[in-house]
Design a protein around this motif. Structure first.
Motif, PDB file in Angstrom:
ATOM      1  N   VAL A 254       1.247  -0.588  -0.007  1.00 47.92           N
ATOM      2  CA  VAL A 254       0.206  -0.044  -0.241  1.00 47.92           C
ATOM      3  C   VAL A 254       0.673   1.038  -0.522  1.00 47.92           C
ATOM      4  N   VAL A 255       1.055   2.063  -1.095  1.00 50.16           N
ATOM      5  CA  VAL A 255       1.393   3.242  -1.038  1.00 50.16           C
ATOM      6  C   VAL A 255       0.888   4.158  -0.488  1.00 50.16           C
ATOM      7  N   GLY A 256       1.548   5.279   0.976  1.00 52.85           N
ATOM      8  CA  GLY A 256       1.605   6.032   1.229  1.00 52.85           C
ATOM      9  C   GLY A 256       2.013   7.513   0.397  1.00 52.85           C
ATOM     10  N   ASP A 257       3.700   7.150  -0.189  1.00 52.99           N
ATOM     11  CA  ASP A 257       3.254   8.268  -0.813  1.00 52.99           C
ATOM     12  C   ASP A 257       4.875   8.318  -1.681  1.00 52.99           C
ATOM     13  N   VAL A 258       4.378   9.169  -2.947  1.00 55.40           N
ATOM     14  CA  VAL A 258       4.542   9.156  -4.262  1.00 55.40           C
ATOM     15  C   VAL A 258       4.943  11.247  -4.990  1.00 55.40           C
ATOM     16  N   ASP A 259       6.002  10.584  -5.732  1.00 58.25           N
ATOM     17  CA  ASP A 259       6.912  12.102  -4.657  1.00 58.25           C
ATOM     18  C   ASP A 259       7.745  12.303  -6.216  1.00 58.25           C
ATOM     19  N   LEU A 260       7.576  13.369  -7.032  1.00 53.01           N
ATOM     20  CA  LEU A 260       9.240  13.651  -7.951  1.00 53.01           C
ATOM     21  C   LEU A 260      10.457  14.039  -7.458  1.00 53.01           C
ATOM     22  N   ILE A 261       9.882  14.762  -5.677  1.00 52.96           N
ATOM     23  CA  ILE A 261      10.958  15.594  -4.687  1.00 52.96           C
ATOM     24  C   ILE A 261      11.472  15.284  -3.784  1.00 52.96           C
ATOM     25  N   PRO A 262      12.140  14.944  -3.043  1.00 48.35           N
ATOM     26  CA  PRO A 262      14.076  15.609  -2.962  1.00 48.35           C
ATOM     27  C   PRO A 262      14.146  14.779  -5.462  1.00 48.35           C
ATOM     28  N   VAL A 279       9.108   0.774   3.227  1.00 45.42           N
ATOM     29  CA  VAL A 279       9.480   0.269   1.813  1.00 45.42           C
ATOM     30  C   VAL A 279       9.612   1.424   1.408  1.00 45.42           C
ATOM     31  N   THR A 280      11.024   1.757   0.936  1.00 39.99           N
ATOM     32  CA  THR A 280      11.051   3.137   0.103  1.00 39.99           C
ATOM     33  C   THR A 280      12.050   2.943  -0.838  1.00 39.99           C
ATOM     34  N   VAL A 281      11.098   3.175  -2.292  1.00 38.89           N
ATOM     35  CA  VAL A 281      13.003   3.292  -3.280  1.00 38.89           C
ATOM     36  C   VAL A 281      12.172   4.229  -3.883  1.00 38.89           C
ATOM     37  N   ALA A 282      13.970   4.949  -4.840  1.00 40.67           N
ATOM     38  CA  ALA A 282      14.184   5.884  -5.128  1.00 40.67           C
ATOM     39  C   ALA A 282      15.310   5.707  -5.786  1.00 40.67           C
ATOM     40  N   ALA A 283      14.477   6.636  -7.393  1.00 46.10           N
ATOM     41  CA  ALA A 283      14.907   6.815  -8.492  1.00 46.10           C
ATOM     42  C   ALA A 283      16.823   7.765  -8.388  1.00 46.10           C
ATOM     43  N   ALA A 284      17.709   7.440  -8.750  1.00 44.77           N
ATOM     44  CA  ALA A 284      18.780   8.485  -8.679  1.00 44.77           C
ATOM     45  C   ALA A 284      19.476   8.518 -10.143  1.00 44.77           C
ATOM     46  N   GLU A 285      20.229   9.626 -10.169  1.00 40.13           N
ATOM     47  CA  GLU A 285      20.456   9.736 -11.708  1.00 40.13           C
ATOM     48  C   GLU A 285      21.759   8.797 -11.327  1.00 40.13           C
ATOM     49  N   PRO A 286      22.493   8.656 -12.279  1.00 46.73           N
ATOM     50  CA  PRO A 286      23.915   8.168 -11.967  1.00 46.73           C
ATOM     51  C   PRO A 286      24.963   9.348 -11.269  1.00 46.73           C
ATOM     52  N   ALA A 287      25.949   8.466 -11.183  1.00 45.94           N
ATOM     53  CA  ALA A 287      27.358   9.234 -10.360  1.00 45.94           C
ATOM     54  C   ALA A 287      27.713  10.308 -11.054  1.00 45.94           C
ATOM     55  N   GLY A 288      27.615  11.243 -10.903  1.00 40.49           N
ATOM     56  CA  GLY A 288      28.486  12.477 -11.943  1.00 40.49           C
ATOM     57  C   GLY A 288      27.759  13.682 -12.194  1.00 40.49           C
ATOM     58  N   ALA A 289      26.034  12.576 -12.834  1.00 35.22           N
ATOM     59  CA  ALA A 289      25.709  13.723 -13.826  1.00 35.22           C
ATOM     60  C   ALA A 289      24.815  14.496 -13.314  1.00 35.22           C
ATOM     61  N   GLY A 290      24.314  15.263 -13.901  1.00 33.22           N
ATOM     62  CA  GLY A 290      23.373  16.029 -13.601  1.00 33.22           C
ATOM     63  C   GLY A 290      21.603  16.114 -13.796  1.00 33.22           C
ATOM     64  N   ALA A 291      21.682  17.613 -12.561  1.00 29.86           N
ATOM     65  CA  ALA A 291      19.924  16.533 -12.337  1.00 29.86           C
ATOM     66  C   ALA A 291      18.763  18.224 -13.372  1.00 29.86           C
ATOM     67  N   GLY A 292      20.087  19.337 -13.816  1.00 28.95           N
ATOM     68  CA  GLY A 292      18.881  21.096 -14.145  1.00 28.95           C
ATOM     69  C   GLY A 292      18.770  20.491 -15.177  1.00 28.95           C
ATOM     70  N   GLY A 299      18.391  16.693 -24.608  1.00 29.25           N
ATOM     71  CA  GLY A 299      18.147  17.002 -25.799  1.00 29.25           C
ATOM     72  C   GLY A 299      16.320  17.879 -25.530  1.00 29.25           C
ATOM     73  N   LEU A 300      16.922  17.761 -23.573  1.00 27.70           N
ATOM     74  CA  LEU A 300      14.949  18.477 -23.549  1.00 27.70           C
ATOM     75  C   LEU A 300      15.205  19.268 -21.833  1.00 27.70           C
ATOM     76  N   LEU A 301      15.382  20.620 -22.334  1.00 27.64           N
ATOM     77  CA  LEU A 301      15.765  21.743 -21.176  1.00 27.64           C
ATOM     78  C   LEU A 301      15.131  21.239 -19.446  1.00 27.64           C
ATOM     79  N   LEU A 302      13.416  21.174 -19.607  1.00 27.64           N
ATOM     80  CA  LEU A 302      12.694  21.265 -18.496  1.00 27.64           C
ATOM     81  C   LEU A 302      12.054  19.837 -18.958  1.00 27.64           C
ATOM     82  N   ASN A 303      11.489  19.013 -17.856  1.00 25.05           N
ATOM     83  CA  ASN A 303      10.810  18.409 -17.497  1.00 25.05           C
ATOM     84  C   ASN A 303       9.844  17.827 -16.506  1.00 25.05           C
ATOM     85  N   GLU A 304       8.883  16.955 -16.073  1.00 21.90           N
ATOM     86  CA  GLU A 304       7.818  16.831 -14.856  1.00 21.90           C
ATOM     87  C   GLU A 304       9.092  16.952 -13.474  1.00 21.90           C
ATOM     88  N   PHE A 305       9.879  16.441 -13.482  1.00 19.98           N
ATOM     89  CA  PHE A 305      10.831  17.102 -12.475  1.00 19.98           C
ATOM     90  C   PHE A 305      11.416  18.390 -12.313  1.00 19.98           C
TER      91      PHE A 305
END
Length: 671
Positions: A254-262, A279-292, A299-305
């Protein structure tokens, strides 16, 4: 091109020839001292003129600078007078900041039509999500998975399992199921986006370690929502706490929270025969990669994140490191939750610090289960969403260009000042991706504020359906605290106040809304008015007059959405409330009586314009509105009503609406 207005002065938003710096002489005088306010140096930036625009229009645009400068001079003079009075022993009370409101109370739905899992049934029997529901980045009709499909997910074959929506240009798909331990799930019995307590549910069978089963069920749900699509190359990390053991059994997550931040994440509780696990599962960008901007996906300036971060998160991630000082403080934001109506920026031909002439394309996905389709009385998308999605797309990149960065020590709040728009063709936008093409036409920087003008077009599959122009302002606390409304600070009464003896009748909207079977009724989050007072033959056009007064509840849901740390009622919902008053009058007048399948629509090719000179705060007490029936067009199987309207906060008229049109048509004849 429509000529916009600012404080009664018309101007062409495309501006005149590019100019450098000029001196604008203020005509304002301080009332207490009579001292002339010294000239102010103002930097002007404007887009290159269109060939068909007369050079005379450039002079009109200059008027907006002088008008706004005069308003600032008057505010400065008033503040000076108050300060002098305070120095002489007089009382001085600083304007207070309303600050952030408490979290809104739970939205009460009509119990007769509330379904489990926070899904609401519309009159037609379909289901919609609650306003505050998480909006997945991709959707799949597949809600059960066998062992073979689960094994595909361990190999990263997400699109092969859930469909092509899970494959995006520029996104390197590196997400995998069960990377930390062997796959123990044997079958997914149910994948429910709104199940459980409303945030999501997974029912599965497993054979093996119970903790691994909990993590893998949460990973499946995270992949199912498509959250990995906003961070190219991301992988999943997990933490789990609780029961231990192994064997074969059944698990319910049963999911209690689902969000894109942080970062995109799922928090859930897994129930098994061995006990409960957190349980918590989170997505993490590759080491050293930017998220801004520009770094999260190639090829995409901004997205839902980035949009969610701009609305209530880390401003440096949302807009770049220059915006880091705006994190956690009152500043320009996109709306949050169900009022966030722009998803991605596909292209932008401008640059940071270039404040004119930019054009850009963004997108908004409008799922069929979006809350506003179920809450509106309209056949399709309500009018306020047309306004909000186009205005949010326009302001987004105007803000990205950086008009506030030169005034970092000043708190600037964003406000829409007015515009015009028209619907070009009727279209059902359920499950459509709306392409938003916007142009930043001009920016005028002023001390403590700035003005930006835009035009925009909305399209689906390359075919335009809505177009308009608008102006936004960024205003300091001082400017907002000394607003004078539409009438230069004068208290202009409503028509009803001026004609108290005119015979009136009342439409009890709240009573009709209480009947779950009542047709063509705005409900739940869009229950914006409770009663309408009608003067038949009244109003300035003597075609009929509508009046409504509603108390403001400082826990109303939209204050928590618009804007984070700067709560005001969205201007578009003020427009929507006038529409609701007219809709109720049209039904009360019997226009639907002979129709087999009556529906409300936005009529095509009637230009509507609006002016805002103030905002409704949680502390303002009441919203008063009026609508003057201007024209009733009766045709075969359809009626169109055109009105002019105004809205007041106590003592001040702050919204004016011109040629707002509502159509009631028989869908059985006019599909």
């Amino acid at each position: 091109m429509t000529v916009l207005e600012f404080d009664g002065i018309a101007f062409d938003p495309t501006g005149g020839p590019r100019a450098g710096t000029e001196v604008v002489e203020s005509a304002g005088r301080a009332p207490a001292t009579g001292d002339r306010v010294p000239p102010m140096v103002i930097e002007k930036r404007s887009a290159a003129p269109q060939p068909a625009v007369s050079s005379a229009l450039a002079e009109l645009r200059a008027g907006v600078v002088a008008a706004h400068r005069a308003a600032l001079d008057a505010q400065l003079a008033l503040q000076r007078a108050l300060w002098q009075r305070a120095c002489g022993g007089g009382a001085f009370t600083a304007a207070t900041d309303p600050g952030a409101t408490a979290a809104p109370a739970a939205i009460a739905a009509d119990a007769a039509i509330r379904l489990p899992g926070r899904l609401i049934a519309t009159a037609g029997g379909s289901a919609i999500a609650a306003e505050d529901a998480f909006k997945p980045l991709a959707r799949s009709a597949r809600t059960t998975l066998d062992r073979a499909a689960l094994e595909q997910l361990t190999r990263g074959e997400v699109a092969e399992v859930f469909g092509p929506a899970y494959r995006r240009a520029g996104v390197v798909s590196a997400v995998r199921l069960a990377t930390a331990q062997p796959l123990v799930l044997t079958r997914i019995e149910a994948l429910e986006l709104r199940g459980g307590d409303g945030k999501g549910r997974v029912a599965a069978e497993f054979d093996g370690d119970v903790r691994a089963a909990a993590v893998q069920a949460a990973e499946v749900f995270a992949i199912f929502t498509g959250m990995h699509l906003c961070l190219s190359g991301c992988t999943l990390t997990a933490t789990v706490d609780g029961a231990d053991g192994s064997g074969a059994g059944r698990i319910e997550l049963v999911v209690g929270d689902v969000d894109l931040i942080p970062r995109p994440h799922v928090d859930a509780v897994a129930h098994t025969a061995a006990g409960a696990l957190a349980v918590t599962v989170a997505a993490a960008e590759p080491a050293g990669a930017g998220a801004g901007p520009g770094a999260a996906v190639s090829g995409l300036l901004l997205n839902e994140f980035h949009m969610v971060h701009l609305s209530r998160g880390d401003q440096a991630i949302a807009m770049g490191p220059e915006f880091a000082p705006y994190t956690g403080v009152r500043a320009t934001r996109l709306p949050t939750g169900g009022l966030l109506l722009v998803d991605r920026v596909l292209s932008f031909d401008g640059a940071r610090g270039v404040l004119d002439g930019a054009s850009y394309i963004s997108e908004y996905d409008s799922p069929a289960d979006s809350w506003y389709y179920g809450d509106t009385a309209n056949e399709s998308m309500p009018h306020f969403v047309f306004m909000e999605t186009s205005l949010q797309a326009a302001l987004l990149m105007g803000y990205y260009a950086g008009p506030t960065l030169s005034q970092r020590d000043t708190t600037l709040s964003l406000r829409n000042l007015g515009g015009s728009a028209r619907l070009l063709r009727r279209i059902d936008l359920r499950d459509s991706t709306i392409q938003q093409s916007s142009r930043l036409l001009s920016t005028t920087l002023l001390p403590g504020s700035s003005l930006q003008t835009f035009d925009y077009t909305l399209a689906v599959e390359g075919e335009p359906f809505y177009t308009g122009e608008t102006m936004f302002g960024y205003f300091s606390d001082e400017a907002l605290a000394n607003q004078t409304g539409l009438d230069a600070g004068r208290s202009v009464p409503s028509w009803r106040t001026e004609h108290p003896q005119a015979p009136a009748r009342v439409i009890d909207v709240a009573a009709r809304r209480a009947d779950p079977a009542a047709p063509l009724c705005a409900r739940r989050t869009l229950a914006l008015i409770d009663r309408v007072e009608v003067v038949d033959g009244g109003g300035k056009y003597q075609e009929g007059y509508l009046h409504s007064l509603r108390e403001i509840d400082d826990t109303d849901w939209y204050f928590d959405r618009h804007f984070h740390l700067d709560p005001v009622i969205p201007g578009s919902l003020g427009v929507e409330s006038v529409i609701h008053a007219v809709q109720e009058w049209m039904l009360d007048a019997g226009f639907a009586a002979e129709m087999t399948d009556p529906v409300f629509r936005i009529p095509c090719d009637i230009e509507f314009s609006w002016r805002y000179r103030g905002q409704f705060l949680p502390s303002d007490g009441t919203v008063e509105l009026e609508a003057h029936i201007k024209q009733v067009r009766q045709e075969a199987h359809a009626v169109t009503v055109v009105v002019d309207g105004s809205l007041w906060k106590p003592g001040l008229r702050i919204y004016e609406l011109i040629d707002l049109a509502i159509e009631l048509a028989d869908r059985a004849v006019l599909p």
